[in-house]
Design a protein around this motif. Sequence first.
Motif, mmCIF file in Angstrom:
data_model
loop_
_atom_site.group_PDB
_atom_site.id
_atom_site.type_symbol
_atom_site.label_atom_id
_atom_site.label_comp_id
_atom_site.label_asym_id
_atom_site.label_seq_id
_atom_site.Cartn_x
_atom_site.Cartn_y
_atom_site.Cartn_z
ATOM 1 N N ASP A 190 0.847 -1.192 0.000
ATOM 2 C CA ASP A 190 0.000 0.000 0.000
ATOM 3 C C ASP A 190 0.880 1.239 0.000
ATOM 4 O O ASP A 190 1.927 1.279 0.663
ATOM 5 N N VAL A 191 0.446 2.254 -0.726
ATOM 6 C CA VAL A 191 1.226 3.490 -0.820
ATOM 7 C C VAL A 191 1.105 4.271 0.492
ATOM 8 O O VAL A 191 0.004 4.517 0.985
ATOM 9 N N SER A 192 2.236 4.648 1.040
ATOM 10 C CA SER A 192 2.271 5.351 2.325
ATOM 11 C C SER A 192 2.751 6.788 2.129
ATOM 12 O O SER A 192 3.189 7.183 1.044
ATOM 13 N N ASN A 193 2.673 7.564 3.204
ATOM 14 C CA ASN A 193 3.191 8.929 3.160
ATOM 15 C C ASN A 193 4.687 8.936 2.867
ATOM 16 O O ASN A 193 5.193 9.848 2.198
ATOM 17 N N HIS A 194 5.386 7.913 3.370
ATOM 18 C CA HIS A 194 6.834 7.825 3.133
ATOM 19 C C HIS A 194 7.124 7.719 1.642
ATOM 20 O O HIS A 194 8.041 8.380 1.121
ATOM 21 N N VAL A 195 6.349 6.906 0.930
ATOM 22 C CA VAL A 195 6.535 6.758 -0.515
ATOM 23 C C VAL A 195 6.235 8.073 -1.225
ATOM 24 O O VAL A 195 6.960 8.479 -2.145
ATOM 25 N N GLU A 196 5.189 8.757 -0.814
ATOM 26 C CA GLU A 196 4.854 10.039 -1.418
ATOM 27 C C GLU A 196 5.965 11.063 -1.181
ATOM 28 O O GLU A 196 6.270 11.876 -2.061
ATOM 29 N N GLN A 197 6.588 11.008 -0.013
ATOM 30 C CA GLN A 197 7.699 11.918 0.278
ATOM 31 C C GLN A 197 8.915 11.601 -0.580
ATOM 32 O O GLN A 197 9.590 12.505 -1.083
ATOM 33 N N LEU A 198 9.197 10.306 -0.767
ATOM 34 C CA LEU A 198 10.314 9.913 -1.631
ATOM 35 C C LEU A 198 10.079 10.374 -3.059
ATOM 36 O O LEU A 198 10.990 10.863 -3.733
ATOM 37 N N HIS A 199 8.835 10.230 -3.521
ATOM 38 C CA HIS A 199 8.512 10.657 -4.884
ATOM 39 C C HIS A 199 8.661 12.167 -5.024
ATOM 40 O O HIS A 199 9.229 12.660 -6.011
ATOM 41 N N ALA A 200 8.174 12.903 -4.054
ATOM 42 C CA ALA A 200 8.242 14.366 -4.111
ATOM 43 C C ALA A 200 9.688 14.861 -4.091
ATOM 44 O O ALA A 200 9.982 15.942 -4.612
ATOM 45 N N ALA A 201 10.582 14.067 -3.518
ATOM 46 C CA ALA A 201 11.983 14.474 -3.403
ATOM 47 C C ALA A 201 12.772 14.253 -4.686
ATOM 48 O O ALA A 201 13.885 14.760 -4.830
ATOM 49 N N THR A 202 12.209 13.503 -5.650
ATOM 50 C CA THR A 202 12.930 13.297 -6.906
ATOM 51 C C THR A 202 12.890 14.568 -7.738
ATOM 52 O O THR A 202 11.942 15.348 -7.669
ATOM 53 N N SER A 203 13.933 14.773 -8.509
ATOM 54 C CA SER A 203 14.049 15.998 -9.297
ATOM 55 C C SER A 203 14.972 15.753 -10.481
ATOM 56 O O SER A 203 15.410 14.624 -10.728
ATOM 57 N N ALA A 204 15.293 16.822 -11.175
ATOM 58 C CA ALA A 204 16.209 16.719 -12.308
ATOM 59 C C ALA A 204 17.609 16.304 -11.883
ATOM 60 O O ALA A 204 18.423 15.886 -12.705
ATOM 61 N N ASP A 205 17.909 16.422 -10.608
ATOM 62 C CA ASP A 205 19.221 16.018 -10.099
ATOM 63 C C ASP A 205 19.266 14.547 -9.691
ATOM 64 O O ASP A 205 20.331 14.030 -9.361
ATOM 65 N N SER A 206 18.122 13.875 -9.695
ATOM 66 C CA SER A 206 18.090 12.466 -9.311
ATOM 67 C C SER A 206 18.641 11.601 -10.442
ATOM 68 O O SER A 206 18.401 11.871 -11.619
#
Length: 222
Positions: A190-206
Amino acid sequence: MTAALQWTPDAFATEVERRSDGSMLLRPRASIAAYPPQLTDKLVEWAQRTPDATLVARRNRDGEWERVSYSQMLSRVQRLAAGLATYNLSADRPILILSGNSIEHLTLSLAAMWIGVPYCPVSPAYSLVAQDFQKLTYIFKLLTPGLIAAFDTEKFSRAIQSVVPADCHIVGDGQVAGREIVTMNALERDVSNHVEQLHAATSADSIAKFLLTSGSTGVPKA
């Protein structure tokens, strides 16, 4: 008769700086157009705009089409990303995919990018054709993966038993003697807040992907 094409900087709307060593530095004159900040943004966009449209399809053994829509792919990518987030994965412990192109390959790579875990597609020949596994062994030492994936897993059993370290997790669809194989279905969470935070942290520098050279003049370079 075909006329020769002559390259000119103006044809590509660039400014040219000619350097004393003979090299040229090209700068675009036009500003860069808007682009998605995350590679997975287009999956989200089309899952919202055309959720039932087919993203990818293949024929099964009976010749019937198996289709995956944009919305189905997005949902599964998020659940698989939640599963991947429970492993110790990073740029120092990326995912290696030993098998070739497939829906599973695509889905797992999108799930990895969803949470900023780099993945690396490895030529199946390094596992299926090579007899000594020298290049595959080198790739493992170079990238130190935390997880590998091999679909049609039994075909890769010899390479897995010979090269894959005991602490490296394996995702697949078959069995390998002496190794635990996790299926894609079992990986989902199940998708958790932790997963949403990891996704939000990705960027052009990832780092999204490690791409290997052919290794035809030595060992593969990432």
